[in-house]
Design a protein around this motif. Structure first.
Motif, mmCIF file in Angstrom:
data_model
loop_
_atom_site.group_PDB
_atom_site.id
_atom_site.type_symbol
_atom_site.label_atom_id
_atom_site.label_comp_id
_atom_site.label_asym_id
_atom_site.label_seq_id
_atom_site.Cartn_x
_atom_site.Cartn_y
_atom_site.Cartn_z
ATOM 1 N N ARG A 767 0.854 -1.191 0.000
ATOM 2 C CA ARG A 767 0.000 0.000 0.000
ATOM 3 C C ARG A 767 0.885 1.236 0.000
ATOM 4 N N GLY A 768 0.670 2.106 -0.987
ATOM 5 C CA GLY A 768 1.465 3.322 -1.093
ATOM 6 C C GLY A 768 0.720 4.527 -0.564
ATOM 7 N N GLU A 769 1.428 5.412 0.161
ATOM 8 C CA GLU A 769 0.844 6.645 0.680
ATOM 9 C C GLU A 769 1.733 7.825 0.277
ATOM 10 N N GLY A 770 1.117 8.888 -0.185
ATOM 11 C CA GLY A 770 1.863 10.094 -0.530
ATOM 12 C C GLY A 770 2.673 9.981 -1.807
ATOM 13 N N LEU A 771 2.282 9.083 -2.719
ATOM 14 C CA LEU A 771 3.058 8.897 -3.953
ATOM 15 C C LEU A 771 3.062 10.147 -4.818
ATOM 16 N N ARG A 773 3.639 13.007 -3.930
ATOM 17 C CA ARG A 773 4.701 13.938 -3.511
ATOM 18 C C ARG A 773 6.015 13.675 -4.253
ATOM 19 N N ARG A 892 7.109 0.235 5.993
ATOM 20 C CA ARG A 892 6.545 -0.279 7.242
ATOM 21 C C ARG A 892 6.003 -1.692 7.033
ATOM 22 N N SER A 911 3.422 -1.093 3.960
ATOM 23 C CA SER A 911 3.090 0.287 3.611
ATOM 24 C C SER A 911 4.360 1.016 3.199
ATOM 25 N N VAL A 913 5.417 4.876 2.614
ATOM 26 C CA VAL A 913 4.961 6.248 2.827
ATOM 27 C C VAL A 913 6.020 7.211 2.311
ATOM 28 N N GLU A 942 7.202 7.170 10.728
ATOM 29 C CA GLU A 942 6.285 6.455 9.843
ATOM 30 C C GLU A 942 6.585 4.968 9.710
#
Length: 953
Positions: A767-771, A773, A892, A911, A913, A942
């Motif tokens: 799961r990717g978050e903030g890609l 950016r 993570r 994850s 991030v 994170e």
């Protein structure tokens, strides 16, 4: 009964009302006991009625509420209802002459707070004794800078504390040291301390350290009537420690002769007053960091004494690690009732406060048990910021508190309310936070912690402000496989309390039955290592040998790790915890086995957690042939009496069972755990099945357990074989489809799709978050934490753009590996070659200037244990010089997929991030340091793993 009638009842009635309250308490504690005898004024509260110190504390609260009085704290030591009645009559007489209106609890607390005006804010303290290698040197550091700074506020019977500054404490300690030297005490000798919480304790402890000797704290007797038996039981500890002097209360001298047989090496029993009587100060020894500073006996271990050996260096290492994690400063105020013979009260409360120049407000455990709310009132009075207790202490406050009393409290200063030393009850913490929220107590101040004497005191502690974090796992899966699988359905979930990550510099791991390290979210035995890990137990080589598992120490506890945080699930060791004290079953089983009517060697003592109160109940199961009710009643009474004599509290439940009900091993050892399971399931004492059926059931259970364990291992190996096959196919596909591509960007796009397919086929959910950016069209320097062999695969699956990974030069040797990695744009570097560092930086710098994006794992390597290590500077120096942004990326959950030194992969969720790009402002070294610090702070926050860089402040 109304308040008016309470006050106007004739004097002939108080005894009857008092006995009614006592009888009600006894019935509540033993609801299953048939026809309990009504108490008389001469009944023993402990032996006859089963009231331990906690139950007596509740009894005093009920008496105070019923009769509208305040009883003195020594009432807690009353042995009979007659003694309670005498204390009550004295208190009522005082009330009659001094007060005609009912007690106003709120006004009482407000008035108590006003009795002692809080001290003027203390002058700030610059720094801490970082260079000190011993407790003595840390004390000297403070004496040189602020000898008049108040350090201890010691509360006795009244509301006016005895204050001791650093200078006063030292002067008293040096007097004790001179007296000990005059008596022939030398460096390294052990001196036993059996003193209550008082100025004498602190002065004596410091005096022993000033000689270079080793204090041996022993808990004092709860009541004077127990002094004789108390001294007899501790003879083995004194003998094991080799103590020649016991510093204690005057009353103990009257029965000193009792110790001659049990502690033949003990030459003198003295009081602090005698030691301070006119001896000139003499020069004392100066200990070194590696010298023994303390013998911490695991309280209750009188049969086979286990004195944890702790050096000055180990104590300071643990104190510093705790202080760093808790952000301790001299502006804090510690308020404690914790016993000074216990590691939490002695090390965490006092010695840590002494080191950090934190004012320490102390009251005795007896005072707390008799009036629990006084602890909270002192937190308000002194604006306490740190205070803690085992679970039962919070429960005691809840039972004692009335709404009108809480309304008058202001606990807004309380920033750390820790809970340790016995199993933490989430329910207790929840109720405590709810009840005291109107007083200003913030939920985020609550802090479950985990520690043990073998680590000095602290092992796992969360950062302040996190509050209580619970982990809900599937109950059935956890019970059958030991996997702590997250469970959103409350009906199917079992909840465990998160006790935080290991302290800086410490590591914790979970091992299976064969001693193999287990992946995260798998239950097993907890082991640790760290700078304060004891070298073993004093004069007990056998127990010391059992403690160690290679370089790791066994805790005796069970649990699992999740995102690097420890979650306790149970205890493998037989010790049970009650009132913050450890109780070891062996001594009690031996004594009960010697009673008439009880089968010798057929007694099991174990703990039974109470889900409502969070307190571990003491259960005694004893086999007997006796069937006559009167005789069984007598045996039960004798068991209760012996239990009180040995562990200072009565059992919560006594079960007399037929022969062969207490389970044993083939060698005849008591199977306490199995017997406890029978007790909880209701099968205890029921008729035994025929031998053939028992053998058959045992064989079937054994076969099932082997099948279950074998199936689990087979599934692991099958998955591992499948996963490695997928990885191999992916490598072949990269070689066939990606490497022939003429451009690096095209090769990476093909590799990206292959990596995504590989993760999908191996059940690795990414799961990717903030890609958004990430600056896809501009060069940058990517930095990520390194937790697993699969990190490169994960990053490749997340980012479709090309990177120039840095890889160790050893991978350049095999031709195929070199060819593959070079085609994918990997830069080879000499990780441990200082001379090559400048050349590597230039190579990376040129890559960034050419418009490519280097990707770093700035830790350089990774370990099996969770934690973010120190970052090397290469990536950040290159970014600063090339004036390209640093993009921090936190991975993570990858550690549990394939951790270091393991080759069995596991499925799971990861994850990734992406942080906000950090723009360099100049090419200077200081700018590179800023980039490193900010990137690392983001990644630590994170990644969900503890910060292992102990060099950072």
């Amino acid at each position: 009964m109304t308040e008016h009638s309470n006050r106007e009842t004739p004097d002939t009635e108080p005894s009857q009302r008092l006995l009614a309250i006592v009888e009600e308490m006894a019935r509540e504690l033993q609801p299953d006991r048939t026809a309990p005898r009504s108490p008389s004024l001469q009944s023993r509260l402990d032996r006859d009625l089963g009231l331990d110190s906690l139950a007596r504390s509740e009894l005093l609260l009920r008496i105070e509420h019923a009769f509208d009085v305040k009883l003195p704290e020594e009432t807690l030591m009353a042995e009979t209802p007659a003694a309670l009645l005498e204390a009550l009559q004295r208190a009522r007489g005082t009330v009659t002459t001094a007060r005609v209106s009912p007690v106003d609890p709120a006004a009482e607390i407000t008035q108590a707070a006003a009795n002692t005006t809080p001290a003027t804010p203390l002058a700030p303290v610059e720094g801490e004794p970082e260079s000190a290698e011993t407790l003595n040197a840390a004390m000297d550091w403070h004496l040189e800078r602020h000898p008049e700074r108040p350090h201890l506020f010691i509360y006795g019977d009244d509301d006016h504390p005895r204050t001791l500054s650093y200078g006063e404490l030292d002067r008293g300690g040096r007097d004790i040291a001179a007296a000990l030297l005059a008596r022939g005490v030398e460096a390294g000798d052990r001196v036993a301390l059996m003193l209550p919480t008082s100025p004498d304790y602190f002065i004596a402890f410091l005096g022993i350290l000033r000689v270079g000797a080793v204090p041996v704290p022993i808990y004092p007797p709860a009541r004077p009537a127990q002094l004789e038996e108390h001294l007899r039981r501790h003879g083995r500890i004194l003998t094991n420690a080799g103590a020649e002097i016991l510093v204690t209360v005057p009353e103990a001298r009257r029965v000193a002769h009792l110790l001659r047989a049990d502690a033949p090496h003990l030459e003198a029993i003295v009081t602090v007053a005698e030691l301070c009587d006119g001896v000139d100060t003499a020069a004392a020894a100066t200990p070194q960091g590696e010298n023994l500073a303390l013998l911490q006996y695991t309280s209750g271990s009188t049969g086979d004494p286990k004195g944890v050996m702790l050096t000055h260096a180990q104590l300071l290492a643990n104190i510093r690690a705790m202080g760093k994690r808790l952000e301790a400063t001299p502006e804090d105020v510690f308020v404690s009732w914790l016993p000074l013979y216990h590691d939490m009260g002695l090390i965490a409360a006092w010695l840590a406060s002494l080191y950090y120049a934190i004012p320490l407000v102390v009251m005795s455990p007896l005072s707390f048990l008799s009036h629990p709310l006084r602890w909270l009132e002192l937190i308000q009075r002194h604006r306490g910021t740190i205070a803690g207790s085992p679970n039962f202490g919070y429960e005691l406050c809840l039972r004692a508190a009335r709404p009108e009393q809480l309304e008058a409290l202001d606990l807004s200063s309380w920033r750390i309310a820790f809970n340790g030393a016995e199993p933490v009850s989430a329910r207790t913490f929840e109720r405590f936070a709810e009840a005291l929220a109107p007083c200003g107590l913030r939920q985020e101040a609550l802090m479950p912690v985990y520690g043990l004497a073998e680590a000095a005191v602290g092992l796992c502690v969360a950062a302040p402000g996190r509050g209580v974090v619970l982990d809900a796992v599937n109950r059935e899966v956890f019970a059958t496989t030991g996997e702590a699988r997250p469970e959103p359905d409350p009906e199917a979930a079992q909840t465990f309390v998160n006790c935080g990550p290991p302290l800086p510099g410490y590591s914790v791991r979970i091992v299976g039955p064969q001693g193999e390290a287990l992946a995260e979210r798998h239950e097993g035995d907890i082991e640790f290592r760290g700078p304060s890990a004891t070298e073993g137990y004093f004069n007990n080589a056998e127990e010391s040998r059992k403690l160690y598992h290679g370089e790791w120490l066994r805790t005796g506890d069970r649990g699992y790790l999740a995102d690097g945080d420890i979650h306790l699930s149970g205890r493998r060791k037989d010790v049970l915890v009650r009132g913050g004290r450890n109780i070891y079953p062996y001594d009690l089983e031996e004594a009960i086995g010697g009673l008439e009517g009880v089968r010798k060697g057929c007694v099991a003592v174990f703990g039974n957690p109470n889900a409502e109160s969070g307190i571990e109940e003491l259960v005694v199961v004893a086999e007997t042939h006796v069937d006559v009710a009167v005789q069984r009643e007598a045996i039960t009474h004798e068991i209760a009496s012996v239990t009180v004599d040995i562990v200072n509290l009565p059992p919560d439940d006594i079960r007399l069972v037929p022969p062969h009900s207490v389970l044993k091993t083939s060698s005849g050892k008591i199977r306490r755990g199995a017997t406890a399971e029978h007790y909880r399931s209701g099968h205890l004492g029921k008729g035994q099945a025929p031998v053939w059926r028992q053998v058959t059931e045992l064989a079937l259970r054994s076969a099932f357990q082997r099948w279950r364990h074998g199936t689990a291992r087979a599934v692991e190996w099958l998955y591992a074989g499948y996963a490695w096959s997928i990885f191999a196919i992916a490598m072949v596909l990269v070689a066939l489809l990606a490497l022939p591509q003429p451009r690096l960007a095209w090769r990476w796009r093909v590799a990206h799709h292959i990596a995504r397919g590989t993760a999908l086929l191996t059940a690795i959910r990414i799961r990717g978050e903030g890609l958004a950016r990430f600056p896809h069209r501009e060069p940058c320097v990517l930095v990520a934490n390194h937790a697993s062999y699969l990190d490169a695969l994960i990053l490749t699956a997340v980012f479709p753009c090309s990177f120039r990974y840095l890889a160790k030069a050893e991978l350049r040797q095999p031709f195929l590996t070199r060819f593959l990695l070079q085609r994918m744009g990997v830069l080879f570097v000499e990780r441990d070659n200082t001379r090559e560092a400048s050349h590597t930086t230039e190579k990376v710098l040129q890559t960034a200037r050419e418009g490519a994006s280097p990707a770093f794992f700035p830790e350089g390597t990774f370990r099996p244990e969770p934690g973010v290590q120190e970052f090397h500077m290469g990536a950040f120096v290159s970014a600063a010089k090339a004036q390209v942004p640093v993009v921090p990326v936190a991975i993570r959950g990858s550690r549990m997929l394939l951790r270091g030194k393991e080759w069995l992969p596991h499925p799971g969720e990861v994850s990734v991030v992406v942080g906000i790009p950090l723009q360099p402002r100049s090419p200077d070294w200081s700018e590179a340091v800023r980039l490193r610090n900010e990137a690392r702070a983001f990644i630590v926050a994170e990644s969900g793993e503890p910060d292992l860089d102990t060099s950072r402040t």
